[in-house]
Structures are given as structure tokens and as C-alpha cells.
Write an enzyme that holds these catalytic residues in place. Structure first.
Site, PDB file in Angstrom:
ATOM      1  CB  CYS A  34       2.547   3.789  -1.199  1.00  0.00           C
ATOM      2  SG  CYS A  34       1.041   3.228  -2.036  1.00  0.00           S
ATOM      3  CG  HIS A  45       3.872   8.282   3.221  1.00  0.00           C
ATOM      4  ND1 HIS A  45       4.265   7.213   2.455  1.00  0.00           N
ATOM      5  CD2 HIS A  45       2.992   7.773   4.123  1.00  0.00           C
ATOM      6  CE1 HIS A  45       3.665   6.113   2.868  1.00  0.00           C
ATOM      7  NE2 HIS A  45       2.877   6.427   3.885  1.00  0.00           N
ATOM      8  NE  ARG A  76      -0.525  -1.876   7.693  1.00  0.00           N
ATOM      9  CZ  ARG A  76      -0.823  -0.999   6.741  1.00  0.00           C
ATOM     10  NH1 ARG A  76      -0.560  -1.269   5.467  1.00  0.00           N
ATOM     11  NH2 ARG A  76      -1.343   0.173   7.050  1.00  0.00           N
ATOM     12  CG  ASP A  77       2.190   1.757   6.002  1.00  0.00           C
ATOM     13  OD1 ASP A  77       2.273   1.218   4.887  1.00  0.00           O
ATOM     14  OD2 ASP A  77       1.942   2.958   6.144  1.00  0.00           O
ATOM     15  CG  ASN A 106       4.586   5.260   6.918  1.00  0.00           C
ATOM     16  OD1 ASN A 106       3.489   5.610   6.530  1.00  0.00           O
ATOM     17  ND2 ASN A 106       5.014   4.015   6.796  1.00  0.00           N
ATOM     18  CG  HIS A 121      -0.827   7.143   7.617  1.00  0.00           C
ATOM     19  ND1 HIS A 121      -0.831   5.959   8.308  1.00  0.00           N
ATOM     20  CD2 HIS A 121       0.024   6.960   6.588  1.00  0.00           C
ATOM     21  CE1 HIS A 121      -0.007   5.092   7.711  1.00  0.00           C
ATOM     22  NE2 HIS A 121       0.518   5.692   6.647  1.00  0.00           N
TER      23      HIS A 121
END
Length: 302
Positions: free
Chosen positions: A241, A210, A15-16, A250, A208
Site C-alpha cells: 500500500c 497483509h 490488481r492489488d 498481501n 484481506h
């Protein structure tokens, strides 16, 4: 505080990791195969799709087809992002057992990202949480910009705690704390988690992070010392992002796993299988993994 004996990885690559991928739309079959390989490697929590408007996130336009195509393994949770009630209804129809909503600790980021204030965004989540409860669907909360914002700079830990508590009080079983632009450093990460854990049990928090400034692993070590036992990561370091200038992907699942193995922390995940999966998905995307461990160890499988 001592380090945890085990850590649960929450894999966000499908997803991300893929949502902002430039170029042609990634084939649904490729996404499904990616998810299958991650589950086979031992990932027990995989964020598989996002039920958002294809107009805004074209790569996630086949969320229902992806969820329908997954051969679900017992013991694996396949979750999806649902920013609003319409997205939640789509996820429920697709048989999703867990969804996520996302807010921000930064007013400016909230306005740029979802065109409303932090307070307004939280208000919008109330009917989503209520409907999820009715459907017996668990909800996870994300908080963006917990260690810095591209528009506001540093974010006060108290603000992160305030937004996190609001999500927790609404019914989110877990709150994931996102260093969206990767500017955090270990001491700042510790202080942020200390502030949030005064409002929410640390066992209901996730990190979470980065890796924009190369600090993600150091920050993860720091917050594990504070009791964090859940880490979000993306195989091959996929993702970024669109609202955070310069934000790289990430933290790579491979790099996190190598760190955890070196610390004697259990995950139940096969590192080499994740490395191989990272090489496979990045080959599909026409590049190499950004994981340092993957590049050092190399691929041994297809």
C-alpha cells in the site's frame, strides 16, 4: 466456532498485487497471461483490473484492454476496482460483471488516500451502487485499516463495524476487511470480526490481511474460527500500500492454500499450479516470490 469445511480464495494479485509495481509499465499481455494461469489453477474469483486514472495508478492504465483480452472461463468471476462513477462506466463498457469500492475505518487514512472524510467517501459511493444495480453489476466493498492505521494507530472495532454496515446497507454483497498495514494480531482480529458480524452476517464478510508483521496466517486462522469463509490473497505475496509506510505485500495465496490444505479445508485450487504461476509472474517482474511455501517447494512448471 469450528473451522469452515470450505473457503473461497479471492485472488487480488493482478490488481492489488501489480498496481503499485515500480519500474516500467507491465505489458498488457503479461497481465492477461497471469489471469489465465490463475484461472487454470482453479481460482474462481480474480480481481483483474482497476478502472482508475492512469495519472494516479499508471500500472492499471490498460484496464479496458486487459478485460477485453481475457479468455473467460465458465464459473470464474473477473472483477475490477471502480472508485467512482467514471470508473464504473468504464468497467460496464468493458463487460465487467462485478466491481469493488473501497472505504476506510480511519479518518486520517481516508483523507490521505482519497482526500475526503469517511462519511464523504461513503456518500460518493451511493451513485456508484445505484448505477451498478441498474447495470446488474454486483458490488463488493473494501474497508481499509480495520486493525490499525499508519496515522491513527489502533482502530476501534465499532468504527470498522459502522463503515462495514454502511457499505452493506448500500448494497455491497460482500465486505472485505483489510488489515492494510499488517499490524493486527489474532485476538484483535477476532474482536474486530465479532463486532462487524453483529451488524452483517459473517457469511458476507471476507478477510484481506497483509503480512507486514508475519501475523497474516495466524490472523486468518483466528477469523476462520469466527466464521469467515472468504480470504483475499495475492499469488507470490505481491502488492502493498503506497499510503502505508512499511506495509509489505498481501498474504501469499500459496501460503494460505498450504494452511487450508493442512486443515482439511476445501478450496478447489491446485497449490503447485499457483506456486508455478507465482514463480512465472515474479520472473517477469525480475525477482522471486515472497511466499514461504513457494520458496520451500520450488517451481516444477513453466
Amino acid at each position: 466456532m469450528s473451522l469452515p469445511s470450505s473457503v473461497r480464495l479471492f485472488e487480488v494479485g493482478p490488481r492489488d498485487g501489480l498496481q503499485n509495481e515500480p519500474g516500467p509499465i507491465i505489458a498488457t499481455a503479461t497481465k492477461i497471461e497471469f489471469i489465465h494461469r490463475l484461472a487454470a489453477a482453479g481460482m474462481t474469483h480474480i480481481e483483474a483490473a482497476s478502472f482508475v486514472s492512469p495519472k494516479w495508478v499508471p500500472q492499471m492504465g490498460d484496464a479496458a484492454e486487459v478485460m477485453a483480452g481475457i479468455s473467460r472461463r465458465p464459473g470464474v468471476v473477473y472483477s475490477a476496482l471502480t472508485p467512482n462513477l467514471r470508473g464504473l462506466e468504464g468497467a460496464i463498457a468493458a463487460g465487467v460483471e462485478e466491481v469493488a469500492v473501497f472505504g476506510a475505518a480511519s479518518e486520517a487514512f481516508s483523507q490521505k488516500n482519497i482526500n475526503c472524510s469517511v462519511a464523504e467517501s461513503l456518500k460518493r459511493f451511493e451513485p456508484v451502487l445505484e448505477r451498478a444495480r441498474e447495470a446488474n453489476v454486483r458490488v463488493r466493498g473494501y474497508v481499509s485499516c480495520v486493525l490499525g492505521c499508519p496515522y491513527e494507530g489502533q482502530i476501534a472495532p465499532a468504527k470498522v463495524a459502522e463503515v462495514s454496515k454502511a457499505l452493506h446497507d448500500m448494497g455491497c454483497y460482500e465486505v472485505s476487511l483489510g488489515d492494510t498495514i499488517g499490524t493486527g494480531t489474532p485476538l484483535a482480529a477476532k474482536r474486530m470480526v465479532e463486532a462487524v458480524s453483529r451488524e452483517i452476517p459473517v457469511t458476507q464478510l471476507a478477510a484481506h490481511f497483509h503480512d507486514t508483521y508475519g501475523q497474516a496466517l495466524a490472523n486468518l486462522y483466528a477469523v476462520m474460527e469466527e466464521g469467515i469463509q472468504v480470504i483475499d490473497s495475492a499469488t507470490a505475496g505481491l502488492g502493498g500500500c503506497p499510503y502505508a509506510k512499511g506495509a509489505s505485500g498481501n498474504v501469499a495465496s500459496e501460503d494460505v492454500l498450504y494452511l487450508l490444505e493442512g486443515l482439511g479445508i476445501r478450496t478447489g485450487i491446485d497449490l503447485q499450479a499457483v506456486i508455478d504461476t507465482g514463480y512465472w509472474i515474479t520472473a517477469e517482474l525480475g525477482r522471486k516470490p515472497s511466499s514461504k511455501v513457494a520458496l520451500a517447494k520450488g517451481c516444477v512448471g513453466a
